[in-house]
Motif scaffolding. Structure first.
Motif, PDB file in Angstrom:
ATOM      1  N   VAL A  73      44.580 -14.929 -35.686  1.00 19.81           N
ATOM      2  CA  VAL A  73      44.431 -15.218 -34.254  1.00 19.81           C
ATOM      3  C   VAL A  73      43.361 -14.301 -33.658  1.00 19.81           C
ATOM      4  O   VAL A  73      42.518 -14.736 -32.862  1.00 19.81           O
ATOM      5  CB  VAL A  73      45.789 -15.063 -33.525  1.00 19.81           C
ATOM      6  CG1 VAL A  73      45.603 -15.060 -32.019  1.00 19.81           C
ATOM      7  CG2 VAL A  73      46.739 -16.175 -33.931  1.00 19.81           C
ATOM      8  N   GLY A  74      43.375 -13.022 -34.064  1.00 17.55           N
ATOM      9  CA  GLY A  74      42.351 -12.089 -33.587  1.00 17.55           C
ATOM     10  C   GLY A  74      40.956 -12.519 -34.005  1.00 17.55           C
ATOM     11  O   GLY A  74      40.006 -12.461 -33.211  1.00 17.55           O
ATOM     12  N   LEU A  75      40.806 -12.953 -35.246  1.00 16.80           N
ATOM     13  CA  LEU A  75      39.509 -13.441 -35.720  1.00 16.80           C
ATOM     14  C   LEU A  75      39.067 -14.680 -34.953  1.00 16.80           C
ATOM     15  O   LEU A  75      37.893 -14.822 -34.599  1.00 16.80           O
ATOM     16  CB  LEU A  75      39.565 -13.738 -37.218  1.00 16.80           C
ATOM     17  CG  LEU A  75      39.574 -12.523 -38.146  1.00 16.80           C
ATOM     18  CD1 LEU A  75      39.806 -12.970 -39.586  1.00 16.80           C
ATOM     19  CD2 LEU A  75      38.255 -11.774 -38.039  1.00 16.80           C
ATOM     20  N   CYS A  76      40.002 -15.584 -34.706  1.00 16.68           N
ATOM     21  CA  CYS A  76      39.663 -16.801 -33.948  1.00 16.68           C
ATOM     22  C   CYS A  76      39.216 -16.452 -32.537  1.00 16.68           C
ATOM     23  O   CYS A  76      38.225 -16.999 -32.030  1.00 16.68           O
ATOM     24  CB  CYS A  76      40.851 -17.757 -33.912  1.00 16.68           C
ATOM     25  SG  CYS A  76      41.207 -18.519 -35.509  1.00 16.68           S
ATOM     26  N   ILE A  77      39.933 -15.546 -31.896  1.00 15.66           N
ATOM     27  CA  ILE A  77      39.563 -15.131 -30.539  1.00 15.66           C
ATOM     28  C   ILE A  77      38.190 -14.456 -30.567  1.00 15.66           C
ATOM     29  O   ILE A  77      37.356 -14.697 -29.687  1.00 15.66           O
ATOM     30  CB  ILE A  77      40.645 -14.208 -29.941  1.00 15.66           C
ATOM     31  CG1 ILE A  77      41.897 -15.028 -29.633  1.00 15.66           C
ATOM     32  CG2 ILE A  77      40.147 -13.510 -28.679  1.00 15.66           C
ATOM     33  CD1 ILE A  77      43.098 -14.198 -29.207  1.00 15.66           C
ATOM     34  N   GLY A  78      37.951 -13.632 -31.576  1.00 15.15           N
ATOM     35  CA  GLY A  78      36.639 -12.994 -31.713  1.00 15.15           C
ATOM     36  C   GLY A  78      35.526 -14.007 -31.889  1.00 15.15           C
ATOM     37  O   GLY A  78      34.452 -13.878 -31.293  1.00 15.15           O
ATOM     38  N   ILE A  83      35.560 -17.168 -30.913  1.00 14.30           N
ATOM     39  CA  ILE A  83      35.409 -17.901 -29.647  1.00 14.30           C
ATOM     40  C   ILE A  83      34.621 -17.058 -28.655  1.00 14.30           C
ATOM     41  O   ILE A  83      33.726 -17.561 -27.968  1.00 14.30           O
ATOM     42  CB  ILE A  83      36.788 -18.305 -29.083  1.00 14.30           C
ATOM     43  CG1 ILE A  83      37.408 -19.397 -29.971  1.00 14.30           C
ATOM     44  CG2 ILE A  83      36.672 -18.780 -27.644  1.00 14.30           C
ATOM     45  CD1 ILE A  83      38.840 -19.722 -29.642  1.00 14.30           C
ATOM     46  N   PHE A  84      34.938 -15.770 -28.575  1.00 16.30           N
ATOM     47  CA  PHE A  84      34.209 -14.874 -27.675  1.00 16.30           C
ATOM     48  C   PHE A  84      32.728 -14.816 -28.055  1.00 16.30           C
ATOM     49  O   PHE A  84      31.855 -14.828 -27.190  1.00 16.30           O
ATOM     50  CB  PHE A  84      34.829 -13.475 -27.710  1.00 16.30           C
ATOM     51  CG  PHE A  84      34.185 -12.515 -26.780  1.00 16.30           C
ATOM     52  CD1 PHE A  84      34.374 -12.601 -25.408  1.00 16.30           C
ATOM     53  CD2 PHE A  84      33.365 -11.506 -27.269  1.00 16.30           C
ATOM     54  CE1 PHE A  84      33.770 -11.713 -24.550  1.00 16.30           C
ATOM     55  CE2 PHE A  84      32.756 -10.611 -26.421  1.00 16.30           C
ATOM     56  CZ  PHE A  84      32.959 -10.713 -25.058  1.00 16.30           C
ATOM     57  N   GLY A  85      32.450 -14.781 -29.359  1.00 19.13           N
ATOM     58  CA  GLY A  85      31.058 -14.783 -29.813  1.00 19.13           C
ATOM     59  C   GLY A  85      30.330 -16.055 -29.409  1.00 19.13           C
ATOM     60  O   GLY A  85      29.173 -16.001 -28.969  1.00 19.13           O
ATOM     61  N   TYR A  86      30.974 -17.196 -29.564  1.00 23.61           N
ATOM     62  CA  TYR A  86      30.356 -18.461 -29.153  1.00 23.61           C
ATOM     63  C   TYR A  86      30.148 -18.521 -27.641  1.00 23.61           C
ATOM     64  O   TYR A  86      29.165 -19.087 -27.162  1.00 23.61           O
ATOM     65  CB  TYR A  86      31.179 -19.653 -29.636  1.00 23.61           C
ATOM     66  CG  TYR A  86      30.964 -19.961 -31.097  1.00 23.61           C
ATOM     67  CD1 TYR A  86      29.714 -20.344 -31.568  1.00 23.61           C
ATOM     68  CD2 TYR A  86      32.005 -19.857 -32.013  1.00 23.61           C
ATOM     69  CE1 TYR A  86      29.508 -20.626 -32.910  1.00 23.61           C
ATOM     70  CE2 TYR A  86      31.810 -20.130 -33.362  1.00 23.61           C
ATOM     71  CZ  TYR A  86      30.558 -20.516 -33.797  1.00 23.61           C
ATOM     72  OH  TYR A  86      30.360 -20.782 -35.119  1.00 23.61           O
ATOM     73  N   VAL A  87      31.076 -17.950 -26.888  1.00 23.49           N
ATOM     74  CA  VAL A  87      30.915 -17.912 -25.423  1.00 23.49           C
ATOM     75  C   VAL A  87      29.686 -17.087 -25.069  1.00 23.49           C
ATOM     76  O   VAL A  87      28.872 -17.490 -24.233  1.00 23.49           O
ATOM     77  CB  VAL A  87      32.187 -17.347 -24.748  1.00 23.49           C
ATOM     78  CG1 VAL A  87      31.931 -16.992 -23.292  1.00 23.49           C
ATOM     79  CG2 VAL A  87      33.332 -18.346 -24.845  1.00 23.49           C
ATOM     80  N   GLN A  88      29.536 -15.925 -25.699  1.00 31.07           N
ATOM     81  CA  GLN A  88      28.370 -15.080 -25.439  1.00 31.07           C
ATOM     82  C   GLN A  88      27.081 -15.805 -25.834  1.00 31.07           C
ATOM     83  O   GLN A  88      26.077 -15.754 -25.125  1.00 31.07           O
ATOM     84  CB  GLN A  88      28.469 -13.755 -26.221  1.00 31.07           C
ATOM     85  CG  GLN A  88      29.581 -12.866 -25.763  1.00 31.07           C
ATOM     86  CD  GLN A  88      29.294 -12.232 -24.416  1.00 31.07           C
ATOM     87  OE1 GLN A  88      28.711 -12.845 -23.528  1.00 31.07           O
ATOM     88  NE2 GLN A  88      29.723 -11.008 -24.266  1.00 31.07           N
ATOM     89  N   LEU A  89      27.116 -16.495 -26.956  1.00 24.84           N
ATOM     90  CA  LEU A  89      25.953 -17.238 -27.428  1.00 24.84           C
ATOM     91  C   LEU A  89      25.576 -18.347 -26.447  1.00 24.84           C
ATOM     92  O   LEU A  89      24.402 -18.539 -26.118  1.00 24.84           O
ATOM     93  CB  LEU A  89      26.233 -17.823 -28.813  1.00 24.84           C
ATOM     94  CG  LEU A  89      25.107 -18.564 -29.509  1.00 24.84           C
ATOM     95  CD1 LEU A  89      23.948 -17.621 -29.802  1.00 24.84           C
ATOM     96  CD2 LEU A  89      25.607 -19.184 -30.788  1.00 24.84           C
ATOM     97  N   THR A  90      26.571 -19.048 -25.953  1.00 24.52           N
ATOM     98  CA  THR A  90      26.322 -20.132 -24.997  1.00 24.52           C
ATOM     99  C   THR A  90      25.751 -19.579 -23.693  1.00 24.52           C
ATOM    100  O   THR A  90      24.809 -20.149 -23.135  1.00 24.52           O
ATOM    101  CB  THR A  90      27.627 -20.905 -24.727  1.00 24.52           C
ATOM    102  OG1 THR A  90      28.153 -21.366 -25.972  1.00 24.52           O
ATOM    103  CG2 THR A  90      27.374 -22.088 -23.806  1.00 24.52           C
TER     104      THR A  90
END
Length: 162
Positions: free
Chosen positions: A50-55, A57-64
């Motif tokens: 779950v931590g990896l998934c959240i990480g 998702i956060f990375g994709y948000v920053q990228l977007t």
């Protein structure tokens, strides 16, 4: 007696079953202990996933967000470059002498001076006065003479030193 024998047999059978149940409960508790450690490993693994998934998702948000920022900056750069091109065109139109001449003639009603309107000024210590063409030729002849020529040469050299 038959009733008494059955009672004895029932008592003999019952303790054996209870003993068997006790043995089963000991065996089950050992399995539960093993399962508890497995449960702990599963919980830790799920938490890590779950931590990896959240990480991610956060990375994709920053990228977007970065892509959006780049898009808007590119758009602004395009607008600014178009504005620069417009200003360059406007500058070229202002720099051209033909356009300046036509605007001076049309808007300001200016015209080229005629020969009678030209006034030549003397820059000596003498007061400023209008000179005619003949006087101008005489002045040029004087300039060629020695003392005036030296004075002019020193003035030019002094101007170069500044």
């Amino acid at each position: 007696m038959v009733v008494a024998q059955r009672k004895v047999q029932y008592e003999e059978v019952q303790p054996r079953e209870s003993r068997h149940k006790e043995k089963k409960s000991v065996g089950i508790s050992k399995k539960n202990k093993v399962k508890a450690s497995h449960k702990l490993q599963i919980i830790i693994s799920i938490t890590a996933l779950v931590g990896l998934c959240i990480g991610m998702i956060f990375g994709y948000v920053q990228l977007t967000e970065t892509k959006y920022r780049i898009y808007y900056l590119d758009k602004e750069a395009g607008e600014l470059s178009a504005q620069i091109e417009n200003l360059k065109v406007e500058l070229e139109s202002v720099k051209k002498t033909d356009i300046i001449e036509t605007q001076a003639k049309e808007m300001l009603n200016m015209q080229y001076p005629q020969k009678e309107q030209i006034v030549y000024l003397s820059l000596d210590d003498q007061p400023i006065m209008a000179l005619k063409d003949t006087e101008m030729k005489d002045l040029e002849a004087e300039e060629k003479k020695g003392l005036f020529f030296l004075k002019d040469m020193f003035a030019k050299m002094y101007a170069l030193l500044d």
